[in-house]
Design a protein around this motif. Sequence first.
Motif, PDB file in Angstrom:
ATOM      1  N   LYS A 263     -43.469 -68.208 -26.846  1.00  0.00           N
ATOM      2  CA  LYS A 263     -44.136 -68.621 -28.089  1.00  0.00           C
ATOM      3  C   LYS A 263     -44.131 -67.433 -29.078  1.00  0.00           C
ATOM      4  CE  LYS A 263     -48.514 -70.106 -30.021  1.00  0.00           C
ATOM      5  NZ  LYS A 263     -49.966 -70.195 -29.816  1.00  0.00           N
ATOM      6  N   ARG A 264     -44.459 -66.272 -28.566  1.00  0.00           N
ATOM      7  CA  ARG A 264     -44.462 -65.060 -29.410  1.00  0.00           C
ATOM      8  C   ARG A 264     -43.053 -64.809 -29.988  1.00  0.00           C
ATOM      9  NH1 ARG A 264     -46.366 -58.871 -27.730  1.00  0.00           N
ATOM     10  NH2 ARG A 264     -44.986 -57.856 -29.239  1.00  0.00           N
ATOM     11  N   PHE A 265     -42.035 -65.015 -29.162  1.00  0.00           N
ATOM     12  CA  PHE A 265     -40.628 -64.848 -29.577  1.00  0.00           C
ATOM     13  C   PHE A 265     -40.322 -65.798 -30.744  1.00  0.00           C
ATOM     14  CE2 PHE A 265     -36.116 -66.315 -28.524  1.00  0.00           C
ATOM     15  CZ  PHE A 265     -35.462 -65.140 -28.853  1.00  0.00           C
ATOM     16  N   ALA A 266     -40.773 -67.044 -30.614  1.00  0.00           N
ATOM     17  CA  ALA A 266     -40.504 -68.052 -31.646  1.00  0.00           C
ATOM     18  C   ALA A 266     -41.128 -67.649 -32.980  1.00  0.00           C
ATOM     19  CB  ALA A 266     -41.042 -69.410 -31.197  1.00  0.00           C
ATOM     20  N   VAL A 267     -42.366 -67.159 -32.892  1.00  0.00           N
ATOM     21  CA  VAL A 267     -43.102 -66.828 -34.121  1.00  0.00           C
ATOM     22  C   VAL A 267     -42.612 -65.501 -34.710  1.00  0.00           C
ATOM     23  CG1 VAL A 267     -45.400 -66.300 -35.037  1.00  0.00           C
ATOM     24  CG2 VAL A 267     -45.120 -68.140 -33.353  1.00  0.00           C
ATOM     25  N   SER A 268     -42.484 -64.490 -33.848  1.00  0.00           N
ATOM     26  CA  SER A 268     -42.213 -63.136 -34.353  1.00  0.00           C
ATOM     27  C   SER A 268     -40.748 -62.887 -34.674  1.00  0.00           C
ATOM     28  CB  SER A 268     -42.653 -62.084 -33.324  1.00  0.00           C
ATOM     29  OG  SER A 268     -43.984 -62.289 -32.987  1.00  0.00           O
TER      30      SER A 268
ATOM     31  N   GLY B  23     -40.270 -74.069 -27.762  1.00  0.00           N
ATOM     32  CA  GLY B  23     -39.033 -74.861 -27.795  1.00  0.00           C
ATOM     33  C   GLY B  23     -38.327 -74.722 -29.138  1.00  0.00           C
ATOM     34  N   GLU B  24     -39.125 -74.698 -30.207  1.00  0.00           N
ATOM     35  CA  GLU B  24     -38.526 -74.549 -31.540  1.00  0.00           C
ATOM     36  C   GLU B  24     -37.855 -73.181 -31.682  1.00  0.00           C
ATOM     37  OE1 GLU B  24     -41.354 -76.233 -34.415  1.00  0.00           O
ATOM     38  OE2 GLU B  24     -40.179 -75.225 -35.982  1.00  0.00           O
ATOM     39  N   GLY B  25     -38.449 -72.173 -31.084  1.00  0.00           N
ATOM     40  CA  GLY B  25     -37.843 -70.837 -31.110  1.00  0.00           C
ATOM     41  C   GLY B  25     -36.484 -70.855 -30.431  1.00  0.00           C
ATOM     42  N   LEU B  26     -36.422 -71.492 -29.269  1.00  0.00           N
ATOM     43  CA  LEU B  26     -35.140 -71.557 -28.551  1.00  0.00           C
ATOM     44  C   LEU B  26     -34.129 -72.397 -29.321  1.00  0.00           C
ATOM     45  CD1 LEU B  26     -36.299 -71.783 -24.806  1.00  0.00           C
ATOM     46  CD2 LEU B  26     -35.350 -69.815 -26.032  1.00  0.00           C
ATOM     47  N   ASP B  27     -34.610 -73.450 -29.982  1.00  0.00           N
ATOM     48  CA  ASP B  27     -33.690 -74.260 -30.810  1.00  0.00           C
ATOM     49  C   ASP B  27     -33.080 -73.404 -31.919  1.00  0.00           C
ATOM     50  OD1 ASP B  27     -34.311 -76.454 -29.333  1.00  0.00           O
ATOM     51  OD2 ASP B  27     -35.680 -77.352 -30.812  1.00  0.00           O
ATOM     52  N   ARG B  28     -33.917 -72.551 -32.515  1.00  0.00           N
ATOM     53  CA  ARG B  28     -33.404 -71.709 -33.612  1.00  0.00           C
ATOM     54  C   ARG B  28     -32.423 -70.667 -33.069  1.00  0.00           C
ATOM     55  NH1 ARG B  28     -38.062 -71.046 -38.323  1.00  0.00           N
ATOM     56  NH2 ARG B  28     -38.717 -73.210 -38.181  1.00  0.00           N
ATOM     57  N   MET B  29     -32.706 -70.169 -31.887  1.00  0.00           N
ATOM     58  CA  MET B  29     -31.762 -69.205 -31.303  1.00  0.00           C
ATOM     59  C   MET B  29     -30.424 -69.908 -31.037  1.00  0.00           C
ATOM     60  SD  MET B  29     -32.035 -66.516 -28.176  1.00  0.00           S
ATOM     61  CE  MET B  29     -31.631 -67.318 -26.648  1.00  0.00           C
ATOM     62  N   GLU B  30     -30.494 -71.124 -30.512  1.00  0.00           N
ATOM     63  CA  GLU B  30     -29.254 -71.857 -30.224  1.00  0.00           C
ATOM     64  C   GLU B  30     -28.469 -72.132 -31.512  1.00  0.00           C
ATOM     65  OE1 GLU B  30     -29.621 -75.339 -27.733  1.00  0.00           O
ATOM     66  OE2 GLU B  30     -27.554 -75.967 -28.160  1.00  0.00           O
ATOM     67  N   ALA B  31     -29.184 -72.494 -32.563  1.00  0.00           N
ATOM     68  CA  ALA B  31     -28.511 -72.777 -33.844  1.00  0.00           C
ATOM     69  C   ALA B  31     -27.798 -71.521 -34.355  1.00  0.00           C
ATOM     70  CB  ALA B  31     -29.532 -73.270 -34.869  1.00  0.00           C
TER      71      ALA B  31
END
Length: 388
Positions: free
Chosen positions: A308-313, A329-337
């Motif tokens: 969660k911290r990864f996604a936000v920060s 999950g949204e953080g991982l989606d952004r990493m994948e994109a």
Amino acid sequence: MLGNLMYCNPTRLYFGENALDNLGDELAKYGPNVMLTYGGGSIKKSGLYSQITAILKESGKQVFELPGVMPNPTTEKLYEGCKVAREHKIDLILAVGGGSVCDYAKAVSVSAWCEEDPWEKYYLRMEDVDNRIIPVGCVLTMAGTGSEMNGGAVITNNDSKLKIVHVFGDNVFPKFSILNPKLTYTLPQYQMVAGIYDIMNHITEQYFSNSDDNTSDYVMEGLMRSLIHSSRIALKNPEDYEARSNIMWTAAWALNSFIAQGKSADWMVHMIGQSIGGYTDATHGMTLSAISMAYYRFVCPYGLAKFKRFAVSVWDVDPAGKSDEAVAGEGLDRMEAWMRELGLVMNIRELGVTEDMLDGITKGSFITEGGYKVLTPEEIKAILKASM
Ligand code: NZQ
Ligand code: ZN
């Protein structure tokens, strides 16, 4: 910061477009016999080879060349280098190339005067060096591995299909490394983005562990933000000096033991990626990208707060009104994109992995215990299957 630590990094870095001007002064510190080692010819095409040999000549060195270091250097090549180093009583190994050449130079430096088979001693039995070490200097042409400022030396044994890293102590780190970002301009895009993802993964391997408040995690978030930002610029314009220099600098700090301080670190993506490399000889960074999403989505629930911290920060996900799972999950989606934007390989089939290799790759994946979940062999196989 938990635990007790010792930090020492003895590598002297010269960074910037005039960095090569310092090579002569560095060479003066060593004896006359220099082994010049490099890869498959990119340094001849770029003109760097002529520059380096001119400097060596001016410095009055006796030069013994060891060309042809392949990506993912092998034990056969290691034995060849040891023979040359011993026969000519080499005083300095000068590595000119990417991580493979730098790793190779370090492997030769500890193996040349080793009385036993270095593969068995350093890679199978993981013993420390207790013989003479030949000093190494690097002129880096590719940003990614961090080999220019660390003790890692990865060697592949084609007979057993094992690709293994030995992380040697600071007595094996390069004595100096010359980093001119402009030397990376000639990299093919495939290698550039593979290197960028290698850097990213070095950071996430060390970020996704522990739960204490640690300065290293904040440093890593900054490094990741800089890398993502610069990668997008470099993708559009590979000759953007600012972007390429930030990427090169980030690579060194991502794996020179600084951000590892006070952390246990995961390294499971690298362990599986290396095993894939042992079977396919694929480009290192792509072996990591191809399994990362399956791995991180599997591990996420075990380290939810950190994801969660990864996604936000790192990815600027707005957490307002969302569950922790949704934010992570949204953080991982952004990493994948971002990974798809770079054009990274996102499945292992594309790297040449076939169903019949999965058991062997699973067996060759060393299981580490520093992350949020200690994997079982069955889980590794499931991650591989999900990455097909
Ligand atoms: O061989 P040449 O002709 O030089 O071509 C290379 C090679 O084909 C080319 N290249 C490099 N610089 C170039 C260039 N082409 C044009 N212009 C340039 N400026 O790129 C190809 C790949 O080079 P390589 O050195 O293999 O790449 P990389 O830097 O990614 O190194 C990969 C090796 O490092 C190990 C990997 O496992 C792999 O064996 N690693 C080492 C680590 C360490 N020491 O800590 C950690 C990493 O996780 C990694 O495992
Ligand atoms: Zn790596």
